[in-house]
Scaffold this active site. Structure first.
Site, short mmCIF file in Angstrom:
data_model
loop_
_atom_site.label_atom_id
_atom_site.label_comp_id
_atom_site.label_asym_id
_atom_site.label_seq_id
_atom_site.Cartn_x
_atom_site.Cartn_y
_atom_site.Cartn_z
N GLU A 7 -0.96 -1.76 -8.89
CA GLU A 7 -2.30 -0.58 -8.73
C GLU A 7 -1.36 0.85 -8.92
O GLU A 7 -0.31 1.05 -8.38
CB GLU A 7 -2.79 -0.89 -7.23
CG GLU A 7 -3.63 0.46 -7.02
CD GLU A 7 -4.30 0.32 -5.49
OE1 GLU A 7 -4.28 -0.73 -4.89
OE2 GLU A 7 -4.43 1.22 -4.88
N HIS A 64 -8.08 10.32 3.52
CA HIS A 64 -7.31 9.57 4.40
C HIS A 64 -7.43 9.86 5.86
O HIS A 64 -7.62 11.23 6.08
CB HIS A 64 -5.64 9.97 4.10
CG HIS A 64 -5.25 8.82 2.71
ND1 HIS A 64 -4.54 9.36 1.72
CD2 HIS A 64 -5.51 7.58 2.40
CE1 HIS A 64 -4.45 8.29 0.84
NE2 HIS A 64 -5.20 7.31 1.33
N GLY A 65 -7.19 9.00 6.58
CA GLY A 65 -7.16 9.27 8.13
C GLY A 65 -8.87 9.37 8.82
O GLY A 65 -9.70 8.78 8.19
N ASP A 109 2.65 4.50 -6.04
CA ASP A 109 1.85 5.79 -5.69
C ASP A 109 3.06 6.86 -6.13
O ASP A 109 3.73 7.39 -5.30
CB ASP A 109 1.64 5.95 -4.26
CG ASP A 109 0.79 7.35 -4.03
OD1 ASP A 109 0.81 8.01 -5.16
OD2 ASP A 109 0.37 7.47 -2.87
N ASP A 136 0.72 -1.23 0.10
CA ASP A 136 -0.14 0.11 0.02
C ASP A 136 0.93 1.29 0.01
O ASP A 136 1.57 1.45 0.75
CB ASP A 136 -0.83 0.04 1.23
CG ASP A 136 -1.85 0.96 1.39
OD1 ASP A 136 -2.35 1.47 0.39
OD2 ASP A 136 -2.47 1.47 2.63
N HIS A 137 0.33 2.15 -1.14
CA HIS A 137 1.56 3.25 -0.97
C HIS A 137 2.89 3.35 -1.05
O HIS A 137 3.74 3.80 -0.42
CB HIS A 137 0.94 4.20 0.07
CG HIS A 137 -0.42 4.88 -0.08
ND1 HIS A 137 -0.71 5.69 -1.00
CD2 HIS A 137 -1.58 4.77 0.56
CE1 HIS A 137 -1.87 6.14 -0.88
NE2 HIS A 137 -2.65 5.39 0.14
ZN LIG Z 1 -4.37 5.25 0.64
#
Ligand SMILES: [Zn+2]
Length: 336
Positions: free
Chosen positions: A145, A191-192, A117, A92-93
Site C-alpha cells: 500500500e 488522523h487522530g 509511507d 501501517d505507516h
Molecule cells: Zn494512517
C-alpha cells in the site's frame, strides 16, 4: 483458519469491490484489542484485517521494534489458527526508517500487506521509495500500500499540519510507476480525534480517483486513513466511491481507555484502601485487616471488560463496512 497472506487478501478486496463493501483495518498494539476483535469478527463471519504501526511494534517490543513486530505477528498468527475466519496483518505507516523491519517482515512472512509511507516526500521520491519496496515484495505474495497526498493530524509517529488532497491524474501515474497494490488517498479525513461532521470530505474526489484508475485499467483498491471520526453515512458514501479499506486506530484507543476507566472507577473500593488503612502496597496490606479484592484487581478481569467493549464497537463497525457474512472461509472448511 490460519493467518492468510496477500494472495487471499487481494481476493477479499476484489470481492469487496464487486459486491460494494469494505474492510475496517484495525490497529493492534497488545492482546486485549486483538482478542476483542477476533471474537466479534468470528461472530459476524467477517474476515479480520489488523494493523501494526511502528509505534505499536516499539511498544510491544519494550523499545525494540523488530522484537515487537515479530512478537505481535506471531501472537496474532498463533491465535488465529483456532478461529474460522481469515486473519490478515498489515504494516501501517512504515517508512524508509523501517526498511530493516520491512525486510524482516517479507523474509519471514510476518504480514499479508505493507504500507510504505513516503507521502511527505516530493512526488518522484515518493514514487522511487514505494517502487523499491514493491519490487522487493514482488513474487512474495505480500501486497504493498502506498500513499499519495497528505492526511492532516497526528497518528502514531506520523504527523502533518496540513491536508493535501490527492490529485486524480497524479494517482494514475503514481500507481503505474510504483506498482502499488493499494492506494491510500487524502480526501479530507484526519488522523487522530476528528469530528466527521466538521471535515471537508471530498467523496467526489475518491470517486474521480477510482474512475481515472479504472480508465487506465487499474482496479487498485483505495484506502482511507483517519476514519475514526466518520459518521456511518460518510463511511457508506466512501465505500460507494471505491474505498475498500478504512483505517481505525484512535477509535479503539478510546474504547480501551473508556472501558478501563469505567471498570476501575466502579471497582475502586476493591483496590484502594479506606482512609484509615495504611497504604502498604509493598507488603500487600499484611499488617491490616483490610485486603484488596483479587477477584477485581487481577488484570485479566479488566482485560475481559476491555475485550468485550472492543467487540461491541467492532460489531457495529463491521455493519458499517458491510463485511459481515463475507468470510472467504467456507462452512465446509470450518467443519473440517
Ligand atoms: Zn494512517
Amino acid at each position: 483458519m490460519p493467518f492468510c497472506g496477500g494472495d487471499r487478501l487481494l481476493e477479499a478486496y476484489r470481492l469487496a469491490q464487486r459486491d460494494g463493501y469494505a474492510f475496517m483495518a484495525n490497529n493492534v498494539a497488545e492482546s486485549n484489542i486483538f482478542l476483542g476483535l477476533i471474537a466479534a469478527y468470528t461472530e459476524a463471519r467477517s474476515d479480520l484485517l489488523v494493523q501494526i504501526s511502528p509505534g505499536a511494534a516499539k511498544f510491544a517490543g519494550g523499545g525494540d521494534k523488530q522484537a515487537g513486530l515479530r512478537a505481535l505477528s506471531r501472537m496474532i498468527q498463533e491465535i488465529a489458527n483456532a478461529f474460522p475466519i481469515c486473519v490478515f496483518i498489515n504494516l501501517d505507516h512504515f517508512t524508509v526508517n523501517e526498511r530493516d523491519l520491512i525486510e524482516d517482515a517479507i523474509e519471514h512472512q510476518l504480514v499479508s500487506s505493507i504500507m510504505i509511507d513516503a507521502s511527505k516526500e516530493p512526488f518522484d521520491d515518493n514514487v522511487r521509495i514505494c517502487r523499491e519496496v514493491a519490487d522487493r515484495a514482488a513474487g512474495t505474495g505480500i501486497l504493498i500500500e502506498a500513499e499519495l497526498g497528505k492526511i492532516k493530524g497526528v497518528e502514531d509517529e506520523i504527523s502533518s499540519d496540513d491536508a493535501l488532497y490527492t490529485n486524480p491524474e497524479e494517482a494514475v501515474e503514481f500507481v503505474q510507476r510504483t506498482n502499488a497494490d493499494l492506494l491510500a488517498i487524502s480526501v479530507g479525513t484526519q488522523h487522530g480525534v476528528s469530528k466527521g461532521r466538521t471535515l471537508d470530505l471530498r467523496v467526489d474526489l475518491a470517486g474521480k480517483i477510482r474512475e481515472r484508475l479504472l480508465d487506465s485499467g487499474l482496479k487498485t483498491p483505495l484506502v482511507l486513513h483517519g476514519s475514526s471520526g466518520l459518521l456511518p453515512e460518510q463511511v457508506r458514501e466512501m465505500i460507494e466511491n471505491g474505498i475498500c479499506k478504512l483505517n481505525k486506530d484512535t477509535q479503539y484507543q478510546y474504547v480501551y481507555g473508556r472501558a478501563a476507566c469505567e471498570f476501575y472507577r466502579d471497582h475502586a473500593d476493591a483496590m484502594i484502601p479506606p482512609a484509615n488503612v495504611e497504604d502498604d502496597i509493598l507488603n500487600l496490606f499484611a499488617a491490616s485487616d483490610w485486603s484488596p479484592d483479587k477477584s477485581q484487581f487481577d488484570p485479566r478481569v479488566v482485560g475481559r471488560s476491555v475485550q468485550s467493549r472492543i467487540g461491541d464497537i467492532a460489531t457495529q463497525l463491521i455493519q458499517q463496512a458491510g463485511s459481515g457474512g463475507k468470510t472467504l472461509v467456507s462452512e465446509k472448511e470450518c467443519a473440517s
